[in-house]
Motif scaffolding. Structure first.
Motif, mmCIF file in Angstrom:
data_model
loop_
_atom_site.group_PDB
_atom_site.id
_atom_site.type_symbol
_atom_site.label_atom_id
_atom_site.label_comp_id
_atom_site.label_asym_id
_atom_site.label_seq_id
_atom_site.Cartn_x
_atom_site.Cartn_y
_atom_site.Cartn_z
ATOM 1 N N ASN A 1 -11.519 4.767 -43.856
ATOM 2 C CA ASN A 1 -12.347 4.273 -45.386
ATOM 3 C C ASN A 1 -12.184 2.481 -44.286
ATOM 4 O O ASN A 1 -11.773 2.125 -43.620
ATOM 5 C CB ASN A 1 -11.395 3.820 -46.300
ATOM 6 C CG ASN A 1 -10.892 4.495 -46.529
ATOM 7 O OD1 ASN A 1 -11.840 5.524 -47.348
ATOM 8 N ND2 ASN A 1 -9.529 5.561 -47.077
ATOM 9 N N ALA B 1 -20.160 -8.016 -43.390
ATOM 10 C CA ALA B 1 -20.622 -7.271 -44.916
ATOM 11 C C ALA B 1 -22.371 -7.468 -45.346
ATOM 12 O O ALA B 1 -22.531 -6.479 -45.341
ATOM 13 C CB ALA B 1 -19.530 -8.044 -46.012
ATOM 14 N N VAL C 1 -13.555 -0.908 -43.899
ATOM 15 C CA VAL C 1 -14.242 -2.289 -44.895
ATOM 16 C C VAL C 1 -14.794 -3.690 -43.770
ATOM 17 O O VAL C 1 -13.145 -4.095 -42.502
ATOM 18 C CB VAL C 1 -12.568 -3.222 -45.176
ATOM 19 C CG1 VAL C 1 -12.252 -4.453 -46.182
ATOM 20 C CG2 VAL C 1 -11.879 -1.936 -45.619
ATOM 21 N N ARG D 1 -17.718 -2.336 -48.361
ATOM 22 C CA ARG D 1 -16.453 -0.603 -48.018
ATOM 23 C C ARG D 1 -17.325 0.780 -47.907
ATOM 24 O O ARG D 1 -18.287 0.902 -49.033
ATOM 25 C CB ARG D 1 -15.346 -0.786 -49.520
ATOM 26 C CG ARG D 1 -13.878 -2.149 -49.638
ATOM 27 C CD ARG D 1 -13.275 -1.367 -50.564
ATOM 28 N NE ARG D 1 -12.285 -2.782 -50.503
ATOM 29 C CZ ARG D 1 -11.102 -2.926 -49.979
ATOM 30 N NH1 ARG D 1 -10.939 -1.651 -49.003
ATOM 31 N NH2 ARG D 1 -10.894 -3.892 -50.213
ATOM 32 N N PRO E 1 -22.657 1.877 -48.856
ATOM 33 C CA PRO E 1 -21.826 0.406 -49.506
ATOM 34 C C PRO E 1 -21.449 0.328 -50.501
ATOM 35 O O PRO E 1 -22.410 -0.380 -51.234
ATOM 36 C CB PRO E 1 -21.594 -0.572 -47.781
ATOM 37 C CG PRO E 1 -22.232 0.391 -47.337
ATOM 38 C CD PRO E 1 -23.345 1.519 -47.890
ATOM 39 N N TYR F 1 -10.208 -1.940 -40.411
ATOM 40 C CA TYR F 1 -11.227 -3.538 -40.938
ATOM 41 C C TYR F 1 -12.089 -3.123 -39.767
ATOM 42 O O TYR F 1 -11.396 -3.460 -38.690
ATOM 43 C CB TYR F 1 -10.087 -4.056 -40.634
ATOM 44 C CG TYR F 1 -8.961 -4.865 -42.355
ATOM 45 C CD1 TYR F 1 -9.141 -3.816 -43.011
ATOM 46 C CD2 TYR F 1 -8.857 -6.147 -42.412
ATOM 47 C CE1 TYR F 1 -8.086 -3.649 -44.075
ATOM 48 C CE2 TYR F 1 -8.790 -6.604 -43.394
ATOM 49 C CZ TYR F 1 -8.642 -4.968 -45.226
ATOM 50 O OH TYR F 1 -8.167 -5.890 -45.704
ATOM 51 N N CYS F 2 -13.361 -3.511 -40.029
ATOM 52 C CA CYS F 2 -14.270 -3.455 -39.008
ATOM 53 C C CYS F 2 -14.747 -4.937 -38.411
ATOM 54 O O CYS F 2 -14.202 -5.883 -39.466
ATOM 55 C CB CYS F 2 -15.627 -2.889 -39.826
ATOM 56 S SG CYS F 2 -17.058 -3.195 -38.332
ATOM 57 N N GLU G 1 -6.889 1.415 -43.638
ATOM 58 C CA GLU G 1 -7.744 1.577 -44.370
ATOM 59 C C GLU G 1 -8.711 0.744 -42.280
ATOM 60 O O GLU G 1 -7.211 0.406 -41.841
ATOM 61 C CB GLU G 1 -8.554 0.290 -45.126
ATOM 62 C CG GLU G 1 -8.167 0.629 -46.115
ATOM 63 C CD GLU G 1 -8.256 -0.430 -47.385
ATOM 64 O OE1 GLU G 1 -9.529 -0.615 -48.336
ATOM 65 O OE2 GLU G 1 -8.215 -1.819 -46.868
ATOM 66 N N TRP H 1 -16.072 -7.171 -43.772
ATOM 67 C CA TRP H 1 -15.975 -8.475 -44.526
ATOM 68 C C TRP H 1 -16.785 -9.760 -43.832
ATOM 69 O O TRP H 1 -17.814 -9.992 -42.586
ATOM 70 C CB TRP H 1 -14.751 -9.601 -43.707
ATOM 71 C CG TRP H 1 -13.472 -8.549 -44.838
ATOM 72 C CD1 TRP H 1 -12.666 -7.721 -44.490
ATOM 73 C CD2 TRP H 1 -12.589 -9.685 -46.097
ATOM 74 N NE1 TRP H 1 -11.359 -7.523 -45.235
ATOM 75 C CE2 TRP H 1 -11.765 -8.808 -46.467
ATOM 76 C CE3 TRP H 1 -13.321 -10.058 -46.353
ATOM 77 C CZ2 TRP H 1 -11.347 -8.680 -47.502
ATOM 78 C CZ3 TRP H 1 -12.346 -10.178 -48.155
ATOM 79 C CH2 TRP H 1 -11.109 -8.896 -48.176
ATOM 80 N N VAL I 1 -17.403 -8.867 -49.273
ATOM 81 C CA VAL I 1 -16.772 -7.335 -48.604
ATOM 82 C C VAL I 1 -17.536 -6.720 -48.984
ATOM 83 O O VAL I 1 -17.852 -5.957 -49.763
ATOM 84 C CB VAL I 1 -15.734 -7.326 -49.133
ATOM 85 C CG1 VAL I 1 -15.360 -7.415 -50.361
ATOM 86 C CG2 VAL I 1 -14.296 -6.476 -48.677
ATOM 87 N N SER J 1 -16.499 -11.175 -39.114
ATOM 88 C CA SER J 1 -16.014 -10.496 -40.013
ATOM 89 C C SER J 1 -13.880 -10.991 -40.197
ATOM 90 O O SER J 1 -13.908 -11.737 -39.495
ATOM 91 C CB SER J 1 -15.392 -8.888 -39.579
ATOM 92 O OG SER J 1 -15.214 -8.138 -41.087
#
Length: 146
Positions: free
Chosen positions: A53, A61, A55, A29, A16, A100-101, A98, A57, A27, A127
């Motif tokens: 992809n 993260a 992402v 990715r 990541p 967003y997890c 993307e 937060w 953040v 997140s």
């Protein structure tokens, strides 16, 4: 009413990339690969890889930064976000999507890839923007409407 929910199980494509923003917000990715295998009309097994992809937060993260490495098998929950930008060369509007997890779980052997994993996810990590600290795979509902 509408639903925007993604569930993926796949392997992390590369370590990541984590950025630390103002206010201590993190953040992360990374790409996640999922595979689908089928038999084509000639009887040959074909594996098709799809890249996503991801992402992540804030607190999640931070966990990703410490424990997620290339090759790890992950269960990911999230939602799709489509963004756009203007191509500098052509001026055309380009779109990208993307995941967003909002929740994830480590799968596979505990020492996979030579890195130890937490036995239990830290509580209270969330997140953006959904408050989701439960790292477990949800149980199926018993009362289906069909």
């Amino acid at each position: 009413m509408s639903v925007n929910k993604v569930i993926l199980i796949g392997n992390v494509g590369k370590d990541p990339e984590v950025r630390h923003l103002e206010g201590g917000i993190s953040v992360a990715r990374f790409p996640l690969a999922t595979n689908e295998t089928y038999v084509d009309k000639n009887g040959q097994r074909v594996t098709q890889t799809e890249w996503h992809n991801i992402v992540v937060w804030r607190g999640l993260a931070d966990t990703v930064e410490k424990y997620v490495k290339s090759g790890k098998l992950l269960y990911i929950e999230g939602k799709l976000r489509t963004n756009s930008y203007e191509d500098k060369n052509t001026g055309a509007k380009k779109y990208f999507t993307e995941v967003y997890c909002t929740n994830f779980r480590f799968l596979g052997p505990a020492a996979e890839g030579g890195t130890s994993q937490p036995k239990e996810a830290p509580k209270g990590t969330t997140s953006d923007p959904i408050d989701s600290a439960d790292f477990s795979i949800p149980e199926p509902e018993d009362d289906l409407p069909f």
